[in-house]
Design a protein around this motif. Structure first.
Motif, PDB file in Angstrom:
ATOM      1  N   ARG A 121       2.684  11.398  -5.601  1.00  0.00           N
ATOM      2  CA  ARG A 121       2.061  11.723  -4.095  1.00  0.00           C
ATOM      3  C   ARG A 121       0.921  12.267  -3.972  1.00  0.00           C
ATOM      4  O   ARG A 121       0.738  12.659  -4.504  1.00  0.00           O
ATOM      5  CB  ARG A 121       3.397  13.128  -3.273  1.00  0.00           C
ATOM      6  CG  ARG A 121       4.724  12.976  -3.479  1.00  0.00           C
ATOM      7  CD  ARG A 121       5.515  14.051  -3.465  1.00  0.00           C
ATOM      8  NE  ARG A 121       6.549  14.154  -3.690  1.00  0.00           N
ATOM      9  CZ  ARG A 121       7.656  14.876  -4.220  1.00  0.00           C
ATOM     10  NH1 ARG A 121       6.872  16.024  -4.841  1.00  0.00           N
ATOM     11  NH2 ARG A 121       9.007  15.077  -4.009  1.00  0.00           N
ATOM     12  N   SER A 122       0.334  11.985  -2.716  1.00  0.00           N
ATOM     13  CA  SER A 122      -1.242  12.476  -2.874  1.00  0.00           C
ATOM     14  C   SER A 122      -1.591  11.475  -3.391  1.00  0.00           C
ATOM     15  O   SER A 122      -2.690  12.485  -4.066  1.00  0.00           O
ATOM     16  CB  SER A 122      -1.364  13.756  -2.698  1.00  0.00           C
ATOM     17  OG  SER A 122      -0.158  14.069  -0.797  1.00  0.00           O
ATOM     18  N   GLY A 123      -1.310  10.553  -4.493  1.00  0.00           N
ATOM     19  CA  GLY A 123      -2.283  10.386  -5.266  1.00  0.00           C
ATOM     20  C   GLY A 123      -2.134  10.470  -7.223  1.00  0.00           C
ATOM     21  O   GLY A 123      -3.016  10.346  -7.609  1.00  0.00           O
ATOM     22  N   GLN A 124      -1.248  11.292  -7.338  1.00  0.00           N
ATOM     23  CA  GLN A 124      -0.727  12.554  -7.837  1.00  0.00           C
ATOM     24  C   GLN A 124       0.436  11.927  -8.416  1.00  0.00           C
ATOM     25  O   GLN A 124       1.474  11.169  -7.647  1.00  0.00           O
ATOM     26  CB  GLN A 124      -0.975  13.750  -8.366  1.00  0.00           C
ATOM     27  CG  GLN A 124      -2.003  14.384  -7.695  1.00  0.00           C
ATOM     28  CD  GLN A 124      -2.790  14.400  -9.045  1.00  0.00           C
ATOM     29  OE1 GLN A 124      -3.386  14.224  -9.354  1.00  0.00           O
ATOM     30  NE2 GLN A 124      -4.621  13.689  -7.454  1.00  0.00           N
ATOM     31  N   THR A 125       0.520  11.814  -9.994  1.00  0.00           N
ATOM     32  CA  THR A 125       1.609  10.715 -10.441  1.00  0.00           C
ATOM     33  C   THR A 125       2.364  11.985 -11.616  1.00  0.00           C
ATOM     34  O   THR A 125       1.700  12.572 -12.286  1.00  0.00           O
ATOM     35  CB  THR A 125       1.523   9.614 -11.267  1.00  0.00           C
ATOM     36  OG1 THR A 125       0.885   8.536 -11.019  1.00  0.00           O
ATOM     37  CG2 THR A 125       2.999   9.203 -12.136  1.00  0.00           C
ATOM     38  N   ASN A 145       0.926  -1.159  -0.023  1.00  0.00           N
ATOM     39  CA  ASN A 145      -0.249  -0.233   0.543  1.00  0.00           C
ATOM     40  C   ASN A 145       0.921   1.126   0.247  1.00  0.00           C
ATOM     41  O   ASN A 145       1.296   2.198   0.669  1.00  0.00           O
ATOM     42  CB  ASN A 145      -0.909   0.135   1.114  1.00  0.00           C
ATOM     43  CG  ASN A 145      -2.382   1.237   1.279  1.00  0.00           C
ATOM     44  OD1 ASN A 145      -2.320   1.858  -0.041  1.00  0.00           O
ATOM     45  ND2 ASN A 145      -2.792   1.582   2.671  1.00  0.00           N
ATOM     46  N   ILE A 146       1.224   1.541  -1.310  1.00  0.00           N
ATOM     47  CA  ILE A 146       2.870   2.369  -1.322  1.00  0.00           C
ATOM     48  C   ILE A 146       1.937   3.826  -1.513  1.00  0.00           C
ATOM     49  O   ILE A 146       1.305   4.079  -2.678  1.00  0.00           O
ATOM     50  CB  ILE A 146       3.277   2.282  -2.489  1.00  0.00           C
ATOM     51  CG1 ILE A 146       4.271   1.276  -2.228  1.00  0.00           C
ATOM     52  CG2 ILE A 146       4.022   3.151  -2.541  1.00  0.00           C
ATOM     53  CD1 ILE A 146       5.050   0.727  -3.194  1.00  0.00           C
ATOM     54  N   SER A 147       2.181   4.989  -0.738  1.00  0.00           N
ATOM     55  CA  SER A 147       1.265   6.412  -0.657  1.00  0.00           C
ATOM     56  C   SER A 147       2.443   7.258  -1.348  1.00  0.00           C
ATOM     57  O   SER A 147       1.995   8.169  -1.793  1.00  0.00           O
ATOM     58  CB  SER A 147       1.370   6.172   0.728  1.00  0.00           C
ATOM     59  OG  SER A 147       2.090   6.481   1.858  1.00  0.00           O
ATOM     60  N   THR A 148       4.342   6.611  -1.472  1.00  0.00           N
ATOM     61  CA  THR A 148       5.217   8.055  -1.745  1.00  0.00           C
ATOM     62  C   THR A 148       5.728   7.391  -2.807  1.00  0.00           C
ATOM     63  O   THR A 148       6.463   6.339  -1.802  1.00  0.00           O
ATOM     64  CB  THR A 148       5.324   8.889  -0.650  1.00  0.00           C
ATOM     65  OG1 THR A 148       4.430   9.779   0.159  1.00  0.00           O
ATOM     66  CG2 THR A 148       6.543   9.201  -0.950  1.00  0.00           C
ATOM     67  N   ILE A 149       5.471   7.705  -3.528  1.00  0.00           N
ATOM     68  CA  ILE A 149       7.714   7.037  -4.725  1.00  0.00           C
ATOM     69  C   ILE A 149       8.050   8.393  -5.170  1.00  0.00           C
ATOM     70  O   ILE A 149       7.760   9.511  -5.912  1.00  0.00           O
ATOM     71  CB  ILE A 149       6.746   6.459  -5.930  1.00  0.00           C
ATOM     72  CG1 ILE A 149       6.076   5.102  -5.980  1.00  0.00           C
ATOM     73  CG2 ILE A 149       8.309   5.926  -6.551  1.00  0.00           C
ATOM     74  CD1 ILE A 149       5.286   4.394  -5.732  1.00  0.00           C
ATOM     75  N   GLU A 150       9.407   8.492  -5.587  1.00  0.00           N
ATOM     76  CA  GLU A 150      10.206   9.614  -5.313  1.00  0.00           C
ATOM     77  C   GLU A 150      11.735   9.213  -5.771  1.00  0.00           C
ATOM     78  O   GLU A 150      12.187   8.100  -5.383  1.00  0.00           O
ATOM     79  CB  GLU A 150      10.733  10.279  -4.688  1.00  0.00           C
ATOM     80  CG  GLU A 150       9.586  11.022  -3.861  1.00  0.00           C
ATOM     81  CD  GLU A 150       9.708  12.286  -2.713  1.00  0.00           C
ATOM     82  OE1 GLU A 150       9.099  12.904  -2.035  1.00  0.00           O
ATOM     83  OE2 GLU A 150      11.455  12.138  -2.188  1.00  0.00           O
ATOM     84  N   ASN A 162       5.070   2.462 -11.930  1.00  0.00           N
ATOM     85  CA  ASN A 162       3.866   2.086 -12.094  1.00  0.00           C
ATOM     86  C   ASN A 162       4.094   1.833  -9.999  1.00  0.00           C
ATOM     87  O   ASN A 162       4.829   1.592  -9.300  1.00  0.00           O
ATOM     88  CB  ASN A 162       5.061   0.050 -11.584  1.00  0.00           C
ATOM     89  CG  ASN A 162       3.841  -0.632 -11.406  1.00  0.00           C
ATOM     90  OD1 ASN A 162       2.532  -1.148 -10.603  1.00  0.00           O
ATOM     91  ND2 ASN A 162       3.798  -1.599 -11.441  1.00  0.00           N
ATOM     92  N   THR A 163       2.636   2.826  -9.965  1.00  0.00           N
ATOM     93  CA  THR A 163       2.165   3.115  -8.448  1.00  0.00           C
ATOM     94  C   THR A 163       2.258   2.024  -7.846  1.00  0.00           C
ATOM     95  O   THR A 163       2.330   2.633  -6.335  1.00  0.00           O
ATOM     96  CB  THR A 163       1.603   4.255  -8.319  1.00  0.00           C
ATOM     97  OG1 THR A 163      -0.238   3.682  -9.233  1.00  0.00           O
ATOM     98  CG2 THR A 163       1.598   5.457  -9.645  1.00  0.00           C
TER      99      THR A 163
END
Length: 285
Positions: free
Chosen positions: A60-64, A41-46, A79-80
């Motif tokens: 972040r916050s559901g926005q790609t 359940n990833i919420s943040t990817i950087e 891939n979120t």
């Protein structure tokens, strides 16, 4: 903190210190694996590059956002669910280190680094016969193998043969064989990522060499041929322009063989024919 939590923390710290290595090919796509589990359940990817952590793709916050840096515009996919990053149309400039920062299950964090190398697809080698004939009553065959590319390594296989010597240049390699009559030759080129081969079946001549006295080790003729082929490959320009006054490297090598053979105690020059455009060319394995 539970024992399981301590182990998980140590695992994450260790993953942050290590650098994963991955290879891709010029003009193709490659996926950088985050190492995360889709169930997290990833919420943040950087994803970032350079020492100042320049962001190239984020979630972040559901926005790609995948067009953050001009060099990667319209070439990224994120891939979120897993955090994996795909880079398309690779170039040599993409061969750098990539940093990943993940937040999952609200508070858990994961950091990792991936080192990407980019190589060009290796070209199928070109295999041809330079010379075939009798040298000191020994059937000799000289093969040339060439391929374009960086960091190319050459290797040869031949069956059957009596003796074999090879010389390697920047983008080519020459093989000198002592055989009975017919030989199957394979030239393989490698660049550390992949390899390619070419094969050919070559006959020395229609007339088999006359049997001679047994000799220990490598015959003088084999050494002579090998030395001169090596010289011609690396100093071909000097040979063509000044020594033999010819524009053909094949003709230059043939003249060198005959000249050297005449020096060996008044022996006759090697009898044989040079490979030409009508010779059978090597094909892929």
């Amino acid at each position: 903190m539970t024992l399981l939590g301590v182990l998980a923390l140590l695992l994450h710290v260790a993953s942050g210190d290590s650098v994963k290595a991955i290879s891709g090919f010029h003009g193709e796509a490659v996926t950088l694996d985050s190492g995360a589990n889709p169930s997290w359940n990833i919420s943040t990817i950087e994803w970032s590059i350079l020492s100042n952590n320049t962001f190239i793709a984020t979630y972040r916050s559901g926005q790609t956002s995948i067009n953050r840096f001009w060099r990667y515009k319209d070439r990224l996919s994120l891939n979120t669910a897993t955090g994996d990053l795909t880079i398309r149309n690779l170039s040599e400039e993409d061969a750098i280190e990539y940093n990943l920062y993940l937040i999952y299950r609200n508070t858990q964090k994961l950091r990792s680094k991936t080192k990407l190398t980019v190589a060009r697809r290796i070209q199928k080698p070109h295999l041809r016969k330079l010379f075939s004939g009798l040298v000191e009553e020994t059937c000799m065959i000289v093969m040339d193998c060439s391929s374009e590319g960086k960091a190319i390594e050459f290797s040869w296989q031949a069956q059957p043969y009596s003796s074999m010597r090879q010389s390697v240049g920047k983008n080519s390699s020459v093989l000198v064989l002592s055989v009975q009559d017919e030989v199957n030759v394979t030239c393989t080129v490698r660049n550390g990522v992949e390899n390619a081969s070419a094969v050919d079946t070559v006959r020395c001549s229609e007339d088999k060499p006359k049997p001679g006295p047994e000799k220990g080790g490598c015959s003088t003729g084999v050494v002579v041929v090998f030395i001169f082929v090596t010289f011609m490959v690396f100093c071909g320009g000097f040979c063509l322009g000044r020594v033999y006054k010819t524009s053909s490297l094949d003709e230059c090598i043939s003249k060198a063989f005959r000249r050297e053979s005449n020096k060996q105690g008044g022996q006759d020059a090697p009898q044989g024919d040079l490979g030409n455009n009508n010779d059978k060319q090597g094909g892929p394995v």
